[in-house]
Design a protein around this motif. Structure first.
Motif, short mmCIF file in Angstrom:
data_model
loop_
_atom_site.label_atom_id
_atom_site.label_comp_id
_atom_site.label_asym_id
_atom_site.label_seq_id
_atom_site.Cartn_x
_atom_site.Cartn_y
_atom_site.Cartn_z
N UNK A 268 5.91 -10.92 -11.35
CA UNK A 268 4.45 -11.07 -11.44
C UNK A 268 3.74 -9.79 -11.02
N UNK A 269 2.68 -9.42 -11.76
CA UNK A 269 1.86 -8.28 -11.32
C UNK A 269 0.94 -8.73 -10.19
N UNK A 270 0.42 -9.96 -10.34
CA UNK A 270 -0.52 -10.50 -9.37
C UNK A 270 -0.11 -11.92 -9.03
N UNK A 271 -0.12 -12.25 -7.74
CA UNK A 271 0.11 -13.61 -7.29
C UNK A 271 -1.16 -14.09 -6.58
N UNK A 272 -1.63 -15.27 -6.94
CA UNK A 272 -2.77 -15.87 -6.24
C UNK A 272 -2.26 -17.12 -5.53
N UNK A 273 -2.43 -17.16 -4.21
CA UNK A 273 -1.93 -18.28 -3.41
C UNK A 273 -3.07 -19.28 -3.20
N UNK A 298 -1.10 -9.45 -3.87
CA UNK A 298 -1.18 -10.88 -3.54
C UNK A 298 -2.62 -11.16 -3.12
N UNK A 299 -3.23 -12.15 -3.75
CA UNK A 299 -4.56 -12.60 -3.34
C UNK A 299 -4.41 -13.99 -2.73
N UNK A 300 -5.20 -14.30 -1.72
CA UNK A 300 -5.11 -15.62 -1.08
C UNK A 300 -6.46 -16.32 -1.15
N UNK A 315 -7.90 -8.79 4.65
CA UNK A 315 -8.96 -9.78 4.50
C UNK A 315 -9.77 -9.63 3.22
N UNK A 316 -9.88 -8.43 2.72
CA UNK A 316 -10.68 -8.22 1.48
C UNK A 316 -10.07 -8.95 0.28
N UNK A 317 -8.79 -9.33 0.38
CA UNK A 317 -8.13 -10.04 -0.71
C UNK A 317 -8.10 -11.55 -0.48
N UNK A 318 -8.79 -12.02 0.56
CA UNK A 318 -8.80 -13.45 0.91
C UNK A 318 -10.20 -14.01 0.65
#
Ligand code: ZN
Ligand code: ZN
Length: 383
Positions: A268-273, A298-300, A315-318
């Motif tokens: 995966x290029x991007x994973x979103x949890x 990884x984005x959460x 945190x900027x990806x959450x």
């Protein structure tokens, strides 16, 4: 100067005429072609507090919602949050609703939502394999009344449907994986050797309806809460799913799913949890994600106490915090209480303003991910 300007203007008129009469045919052709190129497959990963609600909207504005969040007092909140995404996408109906499995964090707000917007098709895996009073009451007394107003489909592995230019394939349902690889996939999976089965999961998670999306060169995957052994059945000996651009991480980012045989093999290029304040994001699952080959980000959906700062992303990806933010997230992940020990205090509450993570994918395979809490976004170029 004047002459060349006039020439420019004349040639512009000529080009416009040519385009008007061009291969698209009819004088809406050019605009339609440009429109098509500009429009995206939009994916909204909506915060339903560790449940699931993920909305796919094709360039032709056909829609597929996967799951409807939580039961009980959370249902109104979660229907509100789903409707906010529905409005953002400009939808007046949900064309397809997949209920991955019969857990209360996946079908919970279905009746509430169906009371607010028409749902045309209800897709599920068939009969529940678990006995549970709340679920049984819903399946006997509520669900049939909802799908009577639309269409009811029991998903079969290998089944497919299209939403304009977006192809949706069911790659597992009712515990059965698809037998054939999706187009372009099917190479031997090197991770089969090192990934061992665990205790069989006799519950609903293993029954999840699992979906694969293709739009031009873009690929996305949403397997619901499909668990470890089912990942092995789906991914061995051949990788039937191929490479994936957007992986909506299985089972809220818990380690009973997300084995390397799946997560590492799909590149995966991007994973979103789609985790909650205290659901998903456990160190073991995060380690598999962080070590996935070629994974870029990884984005959460949530700050998670199970991750602490040690195992989470910046945190900027959450996308979401808590109603009463703590001064700082502890570095160490929270440890679940041992069996027989006093229960941990309840998880932090988040009933206030919620934010989704939005993915806009283009036919050339490029896509943009946006955290709507802080407007931080990143574009992933064609590769
Ligand atoms: Zn939240
Ligand atoms: Zn779940």
């Amino acid at each position: 100067m004047k002459v060349s300007l006039r020439m420019v203007r004349l040639s512009a008129v000529a080009v416009a005429l040519l385009l008007t009469l061009g291969p698209e045919g009819g004088h809406y052709g050019t605009a339609a072609a440009q429109d098509r190129a500009a429009r995206a497959l939009d994916v909204y990963v909506i915060d339903v507090e560790g449940g699931n609600a993920t909305l796919f909207v094709s360039p032709s504005r056909e829609s597929l919602l996967i799951d409807t969040g939580n039961v009980g007092p959370g249902a109104i909140r979660d229907a509100d949050r789903i409707m906010a995404a529905v409005k953002d996408a400009g939808l007046t109906q949900i064309d397809h609703l997949i209920t991955t499995h019969y857990h209360a964090d996946h079908f919970g707000a279905m009746a509430e939502l169906a009371g607010r917007i028409p749902v045309r098709e209800f897709i599920d895996h068939g009969v529940s394999v678990e006995k549970n009073a709340t679920t049984d009451a819903f399946l006997q007394n509520v669900y049939p009344g909802l799908y009577a107003k639309g269409r009811h489909t029991i998903a079969q592995p290998g089944q497919r449907f299209s939403m304009g230019d977006v192809d949706v394939r069911i790659v597992a349902s009712a515990g059965k994986p698809v037998s054939a690889a999706v187009p372009g996939a099917g190479r031997p999976n090197p991770y089969c050797v090192s990934t061992k089965p665990v205790e069989p999961d006799a519950g609903e998670n293993a029954q999840s309806v699992a979906s694969h999306f293709s739009f031009g060169r873009f690929r996305a995957l949403h397997l619901g809460d499909l668990t470890w052994n089912k990942e092995i059945e789906l991914m061995c000996p051949a990788n039937r799913l191929g490479d994936i651009d957007l992986f909506v991480v299985s089972h809220h980012g818990q380690a009973s799913s997300n084995s390397p045989v799946l997560v590492h093999a799909i590149h995966p290029r991007v994973a979103v949890v789609n985790n909650g304040p205290r659901k998903g994001g456990q160190p073991d699952a995060m380690k598999v994600l962080f070590s996935a080959p070629r994974l870029e980000t990884i984005w959460q959906l949530h700050f998670s106490q199970w991750s602490g700062q040690e195992y989470t992303v910046p945190g900027m990806l959450i996308a979401n915090g808590f109603d009463e933010p703590a001064p700082a997230m502890p570095i160490a992940p929270m440890t679940p209480p041992a069996r027989g020990a006093p229960a941990a205090p309840p998880p932090p509450v988040h009933n206030g303003q919620a934010y989704w993570i939005k993915i806009s994918a283009r036919q050339d395979g490029s896509f943009t991910v946006t955290n709507t809490r802080n407007a931080f976004s990143k574009t992933y170029a064609v590769r």
